[in-house]
Design an enzyme around this catalytic site. Structure first.
Site, short mmCIF file in Angstrom:
data_model
loop_
_atom_site.label_atom_id
_atom_site.label_comp_id
_atom_site.label_asym_id
_atom_site.label_seq_id
_atom_site.Cartn_x
_atom_site.Cartn_y
_atom_site.Cartn_z
N ASP A 253 -1.79 5.79 -6.28
CA ASP A 253 -2.19 6.76 -5.26
C ASP A 253 -0.94 7.15 -4.48
OD1 ASP A 253 -3.65 8.37 -3.58
OD2 ASP A 253 -4.49 6.73 -2.39
N ALA A 254 -0.76 8.43 -4.24
CA ALA A 254 0.42 8.88 -3.49
C ALA A 254 0.38 8.33 -2.06
CB ALA A 254 0.48 10.41 -3.46
N GLU B 208 14.10 15.99 9.99
CA GLU B 208 15.24 16.45 10.78
C GLU B 208 15.98 15.26 11.37
OE1 GLU B 208 13.54 19.13 13.66
OE2 GLU B 208 13.80 20.82 12.30
N PHE C 166 -7.80 -4.12 -10.69
CA PHE C 166 -6.85 -3.50 -9.76
C PHE C 166 -5.45 -3.86 -10.25
CE2 PHE C 166 -5.87 -2.99 -4.91
CZ PHE C 166 -5.01 -1.95 -5.20
N LYS D 97 -5.63 -4.39 0.37
CA LYS D 97 -6.33 -3.96 1.59
C LYS D 97 -7.29 -5.07 2.01
CE LYS D 97 -7.55 0.42 2.00
NZ LYS D 97 -8.19 1.73 1.76
N GLU E 86 10.07 11.84 7.20
CA GLU E 86 8.81 11.68 6.48
C GLU E 86 9.12 11.27 5.04
OE1 GLU E 86 6.30 11.90 8.36
OE2 GLU E 86 7.18 12.99 10.04
N ASP F 19 0.89 4.17 1.40
CA ASP F 19 1.24 4.72 2.71
C ASP F 19 2.18 3.81 3.47
OD1 ASP F 19 -0.35 7.00 2.34
OD2 ASP F 19 -2.13 5.99 3.12
N LYS F 20 1.99 2.52 3.31
CA LYS F 20 2.88 1.57 4.00
C LYS F 20 4.27 1.52 3.36
CE LYS F 20 1.19 0.68 7.49
NZ LYS F 20 2.02 1.12 8.60
N HIS G 260 0.85 -1.19 0.00
CA HIS G 260 0.00 0.00 0.00
C HIS G 260 0.89 1.24 0.00
CE1 HIS G 260 -2.65 3.15 1.58
NE2 HIS G 260 -3.66 2.42 1.14
N ASP H 85 5.61 9.77 20.96
CA ASP H 85 4.56 9.24 20.08
C ASP H 85 4.77 7.76 19.84
OD1 ASP H 85 3.01 11.48 19.64
OD2 ASP H 85 4.10 12.10 17.85
N LYS I 70 10.30 7.84 13.33
CA LYS I 70 10.68 8.54 14.56
C LYS I 70 11.59 7.68 15.42
CE LYS I 70 6.30 11.04 14.62
NZ LYS I 70 5.02 11.28 15.33
N ARG J 137 -0.05 7.86 7.74
CA ARG J 137 -1.49 7.98 7.44
C ARG J 137 -2.29 6.74 7.79
NH1 ARG J 137 -2.64 11.05 1.77
NH2 ARG J 137 -1.77 9.11 0.90
N LYS J 138 -1.64 5.71 8.34
CA LYS J 138 -2.35 4.48 8.68
C LYS J 138 -2.19 4.18 10.17
CE LYS J 138 -4.30 3.49 4.82
NZ LYS J 138 -4.40 4.91 4.47
N LYS K 84 11.09 10.04 20.70
CA LYS K 84 9.77 10.58 20.41
C LYS K 84 8.72 9.73 21.13
CE LYS K 84 12.01 12.78 16.99
NZ LYS K 84 13.50 12.80 16.90
#
Length: 404
Positions: free
Chosen positions: A252-253, A57, A244, A176, A44, A18-19, A16, A285, A279, A258-259, A283
């Protein structure tokens, strides 16, 4: 707490878009931590047709120091990116590991962030950002994960394994899944609907080849779900849009982070909002989400509750958490207040506390262990060696002892 209901979770494959971005970002984290365990990374990744862009960074001994790249560092970063794309399996005209354009916009970490995070004099290492993080566990599966998400992940993992092994050569990397389960008395009992959309080779959207693909997917789903979950009433939606063929970053970008619901608990628990991938473990998060999962899993493994949610909060530059909150959703055998005290005590004794330094040292997070997390969920995985230390259940006896 409801006991009879229908609930759904989704997952996405390693291919995917995003992955793909998440895996590239975490491969960069691993690269830097392999050079410098104290590296600071906030990477990122953007992926789109024949293009990968890095931004963020960093600070890393032997790679980027004093606002300059070490000899060979840029080439090693680019090779790391291409190796990830190759490993996933993208060698298509619209996204090819060897011919894609690569742009690196990583730069030095802000001195203003560094002064808050770094230890200095009598000041302990502070949190890399403010925020809230959640950990969760439940007894719906042996991995103590929400069943809907656990099965969604496992369906796609099987498709990936079969694609890489050649057992299902008609599959391509992007996919998916979505699993909807019916719960009775709080326990999953049947699948009401399963959705699988998988990228495929030309021709597998019609006729006998389409039937072959759909039969294969139904067989995988039936093997993954517990016996009896798939019934005549289960609704299957396999590639419901039709063809598909064009997928991944060409279709798709993709962007890092995002997941976050796929990465955590599939919507069965709250999320603090911060992504993990790209990260370093200063961090919170990332590191605090891992430690709260660790604590929640041990609570459920100890039989202290059937469901457990834990929240912590931090302020940037401050080492101690601002709060610790436990919710057992009415399933606990002890009070939440007593458990909060016990968790604080056990974390102090076994990890060195819930400070950023305590978490990352206590769990051994300053290691190149993150690429393996970046697809198919950060939780519910098998702890092996240095990998997935937050999935261990080695605090069970300590928690029971702390509760008397």
């Amino acid at each position: 707490m409801r006991t009879d209901y229908v609930f759904t979770s989704e997952s996405v494959s390693e291919g995917h878009p995003d992955k793909v971005s998440d895996q590239i970002s975490d491969a960069i984290v691993d690269l830097f931590l392999s050079k410098d365990p104290e590296a600071r990374v906030a990477c990122e990744t953007l992926t789109t047709t024949q293009l990968v862009v890095l931004a963020g960074e960093i600070r890393c001994k032997g790679v980027y120091e004093n606002d300059a790249w070490a000899p060979g560092a840029l080439e090693e970063i680019e090779q790391t990116v291409r190796d990830v794309v190759k490993k996933i399996g993208y060698a298509q005209d619209g996204f090819h590991w060897e011919t894609l354009e690569f742009i690196n916009r990583l730069h030095g970490q802000s001195a203003h962030i560094a002064q808050g995070v770094d230890a200095a004099g009598n000041k302990d290492e502070g949190a890399g950002d403010q925020g809230i993080m959640f950990g969760f566990a439940c007894d719906e599966t042996p991995d103590l994960m929400p069943a809907t998400l656990d099965y969604s992940h496992k369906i796609l993992q099987r498709l990936s394994e079969d694609r890489h092994s050649g057992k299902a050569p008609f599959l391509e990397p992007d996919a998916k899944s979505q699993v909807t389960l019916r719960f009775k008395n709080g326990e999953p009992v049947a699948a009401t609907a399963v959705v699988v959309s998988t990228q495929h080779q030309e021709g597998y959207d019609e006729g006998e080849k389409e039937n072959e693909l759909k039969s294969y997917v139904r067989k995988v789903v039936t093997e993954i779900l517990p016996e009896g979950f798939v019934t005549d009433e289960t609704k299957f939606h396999i590639n419901p849009t039709g063809s598909f063929v064009i997928g991944g970053p060409d279709g798709d970008a993709g962007l890092t982070g995002r997941k976050i619901i796929v990465d955590t608990y599939g919507g069965a628990a709250p999320h603090g909002g911060g992504a993990f991938s790209g990260k370093d473990p200063t961090k919170v998060d990332r590191s605090a989400a891992y430690v709260t999962r660790y604590l929640a899993k041990n609570v459920v493994a100890a039989g202290l509750a059937k469901r457990c949610t834990i929240q912590v909060s931090y302020a940037i530059g401050v080492s101690e958490p601002l709060s610790l909150y436990v919710d057992l959703h009415g399933t606990g055998t002890v009070s939440e207040e007593a458990l909060e005290a016990a968790l604080t005590k056990v974390a102090a004794e076994k990890l060195g506390g819930l400070t950023p330094r305590g978490i990352r040292v206590g769990l051994g997070l300053n290691k190149p262990i993150y690429f393996q997390c970046a697809a198919y969920g950060h939780f519910g995985r098998k702890p092996e060696g240095d990998l997935f230390p937050w999935e261990r259940t080695d605090l069970v006896d300590d928690l029971k002892a702390a509760l008397g």
